[in-house]
Design a protein around this motif. Sequence first.
Motif, PDB file in Angstrom:
ATOM      1  N   TYR A 101       0.803  -1.220   0.000  1.00 16.30           N
ATOM      2  CA  TYR A 101       0.000   0.000   0.000  1.00 16.30           C
ATOM      3  C   TYR A 101       0.841   1.278   0.000  1.00 16.30           C
ATOM      4  N   SER A 102       2.134   1.141   0.170  1.00 15.55           N
ATOM      5  CA  SER A 102       2.982   2.341   0.120  1.00 15.55           C
ATOM      6  C   SER A 102       3.811   2.426  -1.153  1.00 15.55           C
ATOM      7  N   GLN A 103       4.197   1.278  -1.728  1.00 23.22           N
ATOM      8  CA  GLN A 103       5.169   1.296  -2.827  1.00 23.22           C
ATOM      9  C   GLN A 103       4.728   0.575  -4.099  1.00 23.22           C
ATOM     10  N   ASP A 104       3.866  -0.416  -3.981  1.00 24.59           N
ATOM     11  CA  ASP A 104       3.687  -1.346  -5.103  1.00 24.59           C
ATOM     12  C   ASP A 104       2.505  -1.044  -6.013  1.00 24.59           C
ATOM     13  N   ALA A 105       1.646  -0.083  -5.673  1.00 22.94           N
ATOM     14  CA  ALA A 105       0.452   0.171  -6.470  1.00 22.94           C
ATOM     15  C   ALA A 105       0.426   1.606  -6.993  1.00 22.94           C
ATOM     16  N   GLN A 106      -0.092   1.755  -8.204  1.00 24.44           N
ATOM     17  CA  GLN A 106      -0.253   3.092  -8.774  1.00 24.44           C
ATOM     18  C   GLN A 106      -1.386   3.839  -8.084  1.00 24.44           C
ATOM     19  N   PHE A 107      -2.476   3.134  -7.784  1.00 24.30           N
ATOM     20  CA  PHE A 107      -3.620   3.721  -7.092  1.00 24.30           C
ATOM     21  C   PHE A 107      -4.108   2.776  -5.989  1.00 24.30           C
ATOM     22  N   MET A 108      -4.747   3.348  -4.987  1.00 24.26           N
ATOM     23  CA  MET A 108      -5.347   2.567  -3.898  1.00 24.26           C
ATOM     24  C   MET A 108      -6.829   2.919  -3.834  1.00 24.26           C
ATOM     25  N   ILE A 109      -7.684   1.934  -4.128  1.00 29.79           N
ATOM     26  CA  ILE A 109      -9.122   2.143  -4.018  1.00 29.79           C
ATOM     27  C   ILE A 109      -9.535   1.814  -2.585  1.00 29.79           C
ATOM     28  N   VAL A 110     -10.047   2.822  -1.879  1.00 27.50           N
ATOM     29  CA  VAL A 110     -10.470   2.655  -0.484  1.00 27.50           C
ATOM     30  C   VAL A 110     -11.976   2.430  -0.482  1.00 27.50           C
ATOM     31  N   CYS A 111     -12.397   1.203  -0.179  1.00 23.43           N
ATOM     32  CA  CYS A 111     -13.808   0.816  -0.250  1.00 23.43           C
ATOM     33  C   CYS A 111     -14.479   1.123   1.096  1.00 23.43           C
ATOM     34  N   LEU A 112     -15.198   2.228   1.138  1.00 18.49           N
ATOM     35  CA  LEU A 112     -15.720   2.750   2.406  1.00 18.49           C
ATOM     36  C   LEU A 112     -17.124   2.230   2.711  1.00 18.49           C
ATOM     37  N   SER A 113     -17.314   1.850   3.962  1.00 22.82           N
ATOM     38  CA  SER A 113     -18.621   1.440   4.481  1.00 22.82           C
ATOM     39  C   SER A 113     -18.592   1.679   5.981  1.00 22.82           C
ATOM     40  N   ASP A 114     -19.712   1.430   6.654  1.00 25.49           N
ATOM     41  CA  ASP A 114     -19.729   1.596   8.112  1.00 25.49           C
ATOM     42  C   ASP A 114     -18.744   0.677   8.800  1.00 25.49           C
ATOM     43  N   ASP A 115     -18.431  -0.469   8.177  1.00 19.97           N
ATOM     44  CA  ASP A 115     -17.504  -1.422   8.779  1.00 19.97           C
ATOM     45  C   ASP A 115     -16.049  -0.999   8.619  1.00 19.97           C
ATOM     46  N   TYR A 116     -15.757  -0.173   7.625  1.00 21.75           N
ATOM     47  CA  TYR A 116     -14.355   0.137   7.322  1.00 21.75           C
ATOM     48  C   TYR A 116     -13.610   0.737   8.513  1.00 21.75           C
ATOM     49  N   PRO A 117     -14.110   1.791   9.169  1.00 19.46           N
ATOM     50  CA  PRO A 117     -13.342   2.381  10.285  1.00 19.46           C
ATOM     51  C   PRO A 117     -13.349   1.533  11.554  1.00 19.46           C
ATOM     52  N   GLU A 118     -14.114   0.430  11.524  1.00 23.56           N
ATOM     53  CA  GLU A 118     -14.207  -0.416  12.711  1.00 23.56           C
ATOM     54  C   GLU A 118     -13.244  -1.608  12.658  1.00 23.56           C
ATOM     55  N   ARG A 119     -12.546  -1.765  11.547  1.00 22.91           N
ATOM     56  CA  ARG A 119     -11.677  -2.932  11.380  1.00 22.91           C
ATOM     57  C   ARG A 119     -10.216  -2.524  11.466  1.00 22.91           C
ATOM     58  N   ASP A 120      -9.457  -3.288  12.231  1.00 23.49           N
ATOM     59  CA  ASP A 120      -8.044  -2.943  12.451  1.00 23.49           C
ATOM     60  C   ASP A 120      -7.245  -2.952  11.152  1.00 23.49           C
ATOM     61  N   TRP A 121      -7.449  -3.988  10.314  1.00 19.80           N
ATOM     62  CA  TRP A 121      -6.637  -4.102   9.101  1.00 19.80           C
ATOM     63  C   TRP A 121      -6.933  -2.984   8.122  1.00 19.80           C
ATOM     64  N   SER A 122      -8.200  -2.640   7.963  1.00 23.35           N
ATOM     65  CA  SER A 122      -8.535  -1.585   7.013  1.00 23.35           C
ATOM     66  C   SER A 122      -7.976  -0.231   7.471  1.00 23.35           C
ATOM     67  N   ILE A 123      -8.038   0.036   8.774  1.00 24.79           N
ATOM     68  CA  ILE A 123      -7.470   1.291   9.282  1.00 24.79           C
ATOM     69  C   ILE A 123      -5.958   1.297   9.105  1.00 24.79           C
ATOM     70  N   PHE A 124      -5.313   0.154   9.345  1.00 21.79           N
ATOM     71  CA  PHE A 124      -3.864   0.049   9.134  1.00 21.79           C
ATOM     72  C   PHE A 124      -3.516   0.349   7.681  1.00 21.79           C
ATOM     73  N   GLU A 125      -4.263  -0.252   6.747  1.00 23.39           N
ATOM     74  CA  GLU A 125      -3.992  -0.036   5.322  1.00 23.39           C
ATOM     75  C   GLU A 125      -4.199   1.420   4.935  1.00 23.39           C
ATOM     76  N   LEU A 126      -5.246   2.042   5.492  1.00 21.60           N
ATOM     77  CA  LEU A 126      -5.517   3.432   5.152  1.00 21.60           C
ATOM     78  C   LEU A 126      -4.422   4.351   5.667  1.00 21.60           C
ATOM     79  N   GLU A 127      -3.913   4.080   6.872  1.00 16.94           N
ATOM     80  CA  GLU A 127      -2.831   4.911   7.412  1.00 16.94           C
ATOM     81  C   GLU A 127      -1.605   4.836   6.516  1.00 16.94           C
ATOM     82  N   ILE A 128      -1.281   3.637   6.055  1.00 13.40           N
ATOM     83  CA  ILE A 128      -0.156   3.469   5.132  1.00 13.40           C
ATOM     84  C   ILE A 128      -0.435   4.232   3.842  1.00 13.40           C
TER      85      ILE A 128
END
Length: 534
Positions: free
Chosen positions: A422-449
């Motif tokens: 999520y920091s180096q290997d992709a040209q774009f990052m599609i962030v798939c947002l829903s009510d569950d997204y901010p409640e999950r540890d992995w998704s928040i970790f990926e978004l911070e990166i």
Amino acid sequence: MTQYQLGDVFNEAGLPDVTYVPPAEAQRLKGSLATPGKHVTLVGPSGSGKSTVANRVLRSLPFPRSEIHFMSGRSHVGTSSILEVFGKEFGVASTLEEIEPWLKVFRLVMIDDVHHLSIGARTELASHLKLWHERGIRLFMIGIAKTSEAILGQDPELAIRNDSWHLGTQDEQFMGQLLEKGELALNIKLSDAGRATAIAAAQGSPSIFQAICRIACVEADIFETQPETVTVDVQLPLIRDAVVQQYDGRYLTKIVSLARGRRQARSVHDTYYRIVERIARSNKQQISRDELYHAIVGSADARQKSGQRNSFYRALKSLPTVIEENSLSDILIYENGTLSIDDPVFRFYLDHLDFSRVRSQVNVRRVGYEFDVAVSFAGPDRPVVQELVERLKARGLEVFYDFDQQAALWGKDLRKELAKVYSQDAQFMIVCLSDDYPERDWSIFELEIGKEAAAKRTEDYLLPLIVGPHRPQIIGLPESVGHISLKDRSLDDVAELTQEKVLTLPPIVVTPGGDAADQHETEDAELDAVGAEE
């Protein structure tokens, strides 16, 4: 002295009667066609003179042409059933009951360019040949292939009911006889050096040899039989360029499309382009997967080797599909780890093509990203995300999706590996947002990166996509950032917009370790060095 026009003597498009030389296979083919019972198949590469030989042999047989039905596979390219093909050909219903009486009217049904029939039509044709053999129906099939099995499949029962002949490249003696007939017809004489040059350059292809001889005559201003004998030389550089132009219409667009890869996906380190470039530079009929790997991955900078390796194997996995999509499967074959060119005309074209013409149309970028897109989502949204991923892949985009990478991620430190993606290997990052997204540890970790990566890039990186009923409040991702919602757009719309983002990127992109132009030159030098070693 009989007067001939140049096109009646040397003509790569039709292999004229004036310079016809029967190959060794012609007499054996005549024997097969003259003997009642079996079907007959004649295969060989493009430019080998299959149709010319077939028609000459048929004309020499003691039965009228009215007893032969001539048809072409080119006229039925989109038809999936052989019964439908024959139904259209004879103007009857596509049933055995309606078609077989018409097939029996003729002593022989000749299908030229049978390789242009769909796989389904050819498979069905093969299944009927055994029955038709027993009912006295004979077919003569001509196509571009290495063997009849490549056209009709590998059925041992069919083999004993079908005489198969292969028309390949021709030897120096054959070319010499062809040339002598042409010299006699036009009252010319090729110099000894010109003769040797023309025969060597043709690489055994009658079509290329015809083209070289015709262009040599054009350059010498010979367009008809000469009153006095004229000596003609062959200036290969000049003639080579003219021959390449003759075949541009047949090959150039297909080569460019192949070099672009699947639907022009861009973040694959231009692997398809480099595969095609290596094939062109190799001067070989066959090139192994290991040789391609050495040239493409082995020359990569250590920091990019992992990405290059992954892109290389993904490209090879899709290569047969890309070859078929670009209508090159009759001349370019990838199987058992070997890429083979089964057409000497195509090999000649690649050998002498100025590859900068391909490069200018492909728009080589070498952006250094392994993936066009990485998707980040919460687990409950996986079903809709998986559908989106499939649509992105269908458009030829390289997508990082965790389920596709399970083998690569197995046993590794996931935080470290995903941080790299999520920091180096992709040209774009599609962030798939829903009510569950901010409640999950992995998704928040990926978004911070992703946010940290976005802050360091000069181009867009985070692409918010609302997959839930509304957009959740997320710190660091303000509502002012443009977003798309599945309430307003379909998954196909999202995939199309993503592809548009990828394809409209500027050609010069800063990559880790230096700018794109410098990287471009470095990789070219390394590829040249690999070629010199080989």
